[in-house]
Design an enzyme around this catalytic site. Structure first.
Site, short mmCIF file in Angstrom:
data_model
loop_
_atom_site.label_atom_id
_atom_site.label_comp_id
_atom_site.label_asym_id
_atom_site.label_seq_id
_atom_site.Cartn_x
_atom_site.Cartn_y
_atom_site.Cartn_z
N GLY A 1 10.54 63.37 -5.88
CA GLY A 1 10.81 61.94 -5.68
C GLY A 1 9.51 61.16 -5.66
N SER A 2 9.53 60.02 -5.01
CA SER A 2 8.37 59.13 -5.03
C SER A 2 7.28 59.58 -4.05
CB SER A 2 8.82 57.71 -4.67
OG SER A 2 9.35 57.72 -3.37
N GLY B 1 7.71 61.21 -0.35
CA GLY B 1 7.05 62.52 -0.17
C GLY B 1 6.21 62.54 1.10
N GLU C 1 7.01 67.31 -5.48
CA GLU C 1 6.84 66.93 -6.89
C GLU C 1 7.01 65.42 -6.95
OE1 GLU C 1 6.07 68.54 -9.56
OE2 GLU C 1 6.19 70.62 -8.92
N CYS D 1 8.98 61.43 -14.62
CA CYS D 1 7.75 61.54 -13.84
C CYS D 1 6.55 61.74 -14.73
CB CYS D 1 7.87 62.68 -12.84
SG CYS D 1 8.23 64.26 -13.61
P1 NAD Z 1 12.88 58.56 -3.88
O1 NAD Z 1 11.66 59.11 -3.25
O2 NAD Z 1 13.32 57.20 -3.53
O3 NAD Z 1 14.14 59.49 -3.61
C1 NAD Z 1 14.15 60.86 -3.94
C2 NAD Z 1 15.06 61.60 -2.98
O4 NAD Z 1 14.49 61.55 -1.67
C3 NAD Z 1 16.47 61.03 -2.84
O5 NAD Z 1 17.39 62.10 -2.74
C4 NAD Z 1 16.40 60.26 -1.53
O6 NAD Z 1 17.66 60.12 -0.89
C5 NAD Z 1 15.47 61.13 -0.72
N1 NAD Z 1 14.74 60.46 0.35
C6 NAD Z 1 14.39 59.15 0.43
N2 NAD Z 1 13.72 58.92 1.59
C7 NAD Z 1 13.61 60.12 2.22
C8 NAD Z 1 13.01 60.54 3.43
N3 NAD Z 1 12.38 59.68 4.24
N4 NAD Z 1 13.09 61.84 3.76
C9 NAD Z 1 13.70 62.73 2.94
N5 NAD Z 1 14.31 62.38 1.79
C10 NAD Z 1 14.26 61.09 1.43
O7 NAD Z 1 12.62 58.72 -5.45
P2 NAD Z 1 13.52 58.19 -6.65
O8 NAD Z 1 13.32 56.72 -6.73
O9 NAD Z 1 14.88 58.78 -6.51
O10 NAD Z 1 12.83 58.92 -7.91
C11 NAD Z 1 11.79 58.37 -8.66
C12 NAD Z 1 10.46 59.00 -8.28
O11 NAD Z 1 10.53 60.42 -8.42
C13 NAD Z 1 9.35 58.57 -9.21
O12 NAD Z 1 8.20 58.29 -8.46
C14 NAD Z 1 9.12 59.80 -10.09
O13 NAD Z 1 7.86 59.88 -10.68
C15 NAD Z 1 9.39 60.90 -9.12
N6 NAD Z 1 9.69 62.14 -9.83
C16 NAD Z 1 8.77 63.18 -9.80
C17 NAD Z 1 8.99 64.35 -10.52
C18 NAD Z 1 7.99 65.48 -10.55
O14 NAD Z 1 8.35 66.58 -10.96
N7 NAD Z 1 6.75 65.29 -10.13
C19 NAD Z 1 10.18 64.47 -11.24
C20 NAD Z 1 11.08 63.41 -11.26
C21 NAD Z 1 10.82 62.26 -10.53
#
Ligand code: NAD
Length: 481
Positions: free
Chosen positions: A231-232, A236, A253, A287
């Site tokens: 995620g973001s 993270g 990631e 990503c």
């Molecule tokens: P996000 O961080 O908003 O959400 C990702 C997940 O985390 C969701 O399931 C969300 O419910 C959960 N989440 C949110 N807050 C949390 C917390 N405080 N504790 C635990 N879990 C929580 O990300 P997004 O907007 O869904 O995805 C886009 C981001 O993901 C972009 O920054 C992208 O680059 C990144 N991404 C990285 C990779 C990689 O392999 N490096 C792959 C795909 C996406």
């Protein structure tokens, strides 16, 4: 660009269950899921409570002893059966994925098939004890043990692929799992739960649909030993902070701001389509998409013209329509964020080469847009746009290009484009990223580690390194005689 839509008058779907302790539980469907091509709610899913999570964690803990006692061969066979069912269900899963995520149907199918093939590739990797010392006095071996219960938390841009990868790594190495998708895209993952229920013993894999709060409960939960998070960067950091109280392991990631450095010896016409695809596939919501191009001044103009020509050819629309190449942004929040970055680009003097069109209707569409002449601190250059806008920046001195490419808190991936492979290799060695590609971008494989440096992440996925990230090392040291 043809911004056509498919009529989306379908009855509200509510046929989604969470998987807890081998049971598919319908619960009360309270989580609205929006089709980003129309902006309309088309399905409702259950939403995990804290009690659901507690029950899933207890089930996963109980299932752990039996699962870790099984052999790698047994676990490989179970995962292979699951992948077969994934392939068999590709049509219905792809349709659902397109409806909730927005990407074109062919790309949804590719995502599913790729997930299965990466899973098969990873379960072909042997994990053996290592012999460190064997001399007259001592024999020292290094063994790898599963960690326990692993929480897998996924984002909305590639929900199937980003679930099946970490799921495979955790399960093949003998752990049990709680999987939680993004609240924006829970549906295809819940359908995976039905396939997982058939393939795995009760409790080994549990699938919950929850919000960000559920992700936080998982990161804090004393019954979970590791969080495998995609995620973001911001989330993270929150995961890592929540995990600290129980000293959970984490693999993170996270986001990227990948630079592609294009040298003066390339043929812009020959590489434009590749660069364009690597930047705009899934409407830039990848990503490891190219998020900035640094082009040498000698090929800058023809490269921008060739990229703009690609942008003008792009067919934007509802992913369910066969002609569509680029779908909408996945959710309103991201759509508004990308529009804000576009507005900032205009304010900062950016020249828009092509795109920036917003077809009428309630879908979250923005057409692929090439932007030049931005200062390095403009949002489009400095932030992760995660949308269909690409800055192309001019350079004359390669040292300056390397400095600008590295001048970021991100470090996921990067690429160098040149006919001179030796020179490109030398530049690759100086780029601060977890992966640097030469004359390609966005190429991953089951036996090649992937992950970020700097704030793009911690740990690696895929490969032996990724598998061992789901394990603890134990030394057995024997004194002879
Ligand atoms: P996000 O961080 O908003 O959400 C990702 C997940 O985390 C969701 O399931 C969300 O419910 C959960 N989440 C949110 N807050 C949390 C917390 N405080 N504790 C635990 N879990 C929580 O990300 P997004 O907007 O869904 O995805 C886009 C981001 O993901 C972009 O920054 C992208 O680059 C990144 N991404 C990285 C990779 C990689 O392999 N490096 C792959 C795909 C996406």
């Amino acid at each position: 660009m043809a911004a056509t839509r498919a009529a989306d008058i379908v009855p509200l779907r509510t046929d989604f269950c969470q998987l807890i302790e081998g049971e598919l539980l319908a619960g009360t469907p309270t989580l609205d899921v929006i089709n980003p091509a129309t902006g309309a709610v088309f399905a409702r899913a259950p939403r995990a409570s804290r009690a659901d999570l507690d029950r899933a964690v207890s089930a996963a803990r109980r299932a752990f002893d039996g699962w870790r006692a099984s052999s790698y061969a047994q676990r490989r066979a179970t995962l292979e059966r699951f992948c077969e069912s994934l392939r068999a269900q590709q049509d219905s899963l792809a349709e659902l994925l397109t409806r909730e995520q927005g990407k074109p149907l062919t790309q949804s199918r590719e995502e599913i098939l790729r997930a299965a093939s990466l899973s098969n590739g990873m379960t072909a990797i042997p994990i053996e004890p290592e012999l460190l010392v064997d001399d007259a006095q001592r024999r020292i071996e290094l063994h790898y043990l599963p960690l326990g219960v692993i929480g897998v938390i996924t984002p909305w841009n590639a929900p199937i692929n980003l679930a099946v990868g970490p799921l495979t790594m955790a399960l093949y190495t003998g752990n049990t799992v709680i999987l939680k998708p993004s609240p924006y895209t829970p549906l295809a993952t819940l359908k995976l739960g039905e396939l997982l229920q058939t393939a795995f013993p009760a409790g080994v894999v549990n699938v919950l649909a929850g919000g960000d709060d559920c992700g936080q409960w998982m990161s804090e939960h004393p019954g979970i030993d590791k969080i495998s998070f995609t995620g973001s960067v911001e989330s993270g950091k929150r995961v890592m902070a929540s995990a600290a109280a129980t000293l959970k392991r984490v693999t993170l990631e996270l986001g990227g701001n990948d630079a592609a450095i294009v040298l003066e010896d390339v043929d812009p016409q020959a590489i434009a389509a590749k660069l364009f695809f690597a930047a705009f596939v899934n409407s830039g919501q990848v990503c490891m998409a190219i998020k900035r191009i640094y082009a040498h001044e000698r090929i800058f103009e023809p490269l921008c013209a060739a990229l703009a020509a690609e942008a003008r050819k792009a067919c934007l629309g509802d992913g369910l329509l066969p002609a569509t190449q680029f779908g909408p942004l996945q959710n309103r929040m991201q759509y508004e964020r990308v529009l804000g970055i576009l507005e900032d680009s205009r304010r900062r003097g950016g020249q828009l080469f092509a795109g920036a069109e917003r077809p009428a209707g309630d879908g979250y569409f923005i057409s692929p847009t090439i932007v030049t002449q931005l200062p390095e601190d403009a949002r489009l250059v400095a932030e992760e746009q995660f949308g269909p806008l690409l800055p192309v920046q001019r350079f004359s001195d390669i040292e300056d290009a390397i400095h600008r490419a590295n001048d970021t808190r991100f470090g996921l991936a990067a690429s160098v484009w040149s006919r001179d492979l030796e020179r490109a290799f030398g530049i690759a060695l100086r780029l601060e990223a977890g992966t640097v590609w030469i004359n390609q971008h966005r190429a991953t494989a089951a036996n090649v580690p992937f992950g970020g440096i700097k704030q793009s992440g911690i740990g690696r996925n895929y490969s032996e390194l990724g598998l061992k990230g789901n394990m603890e090392a134990r030394v057995i040291s024997l004194l002879k005689g």
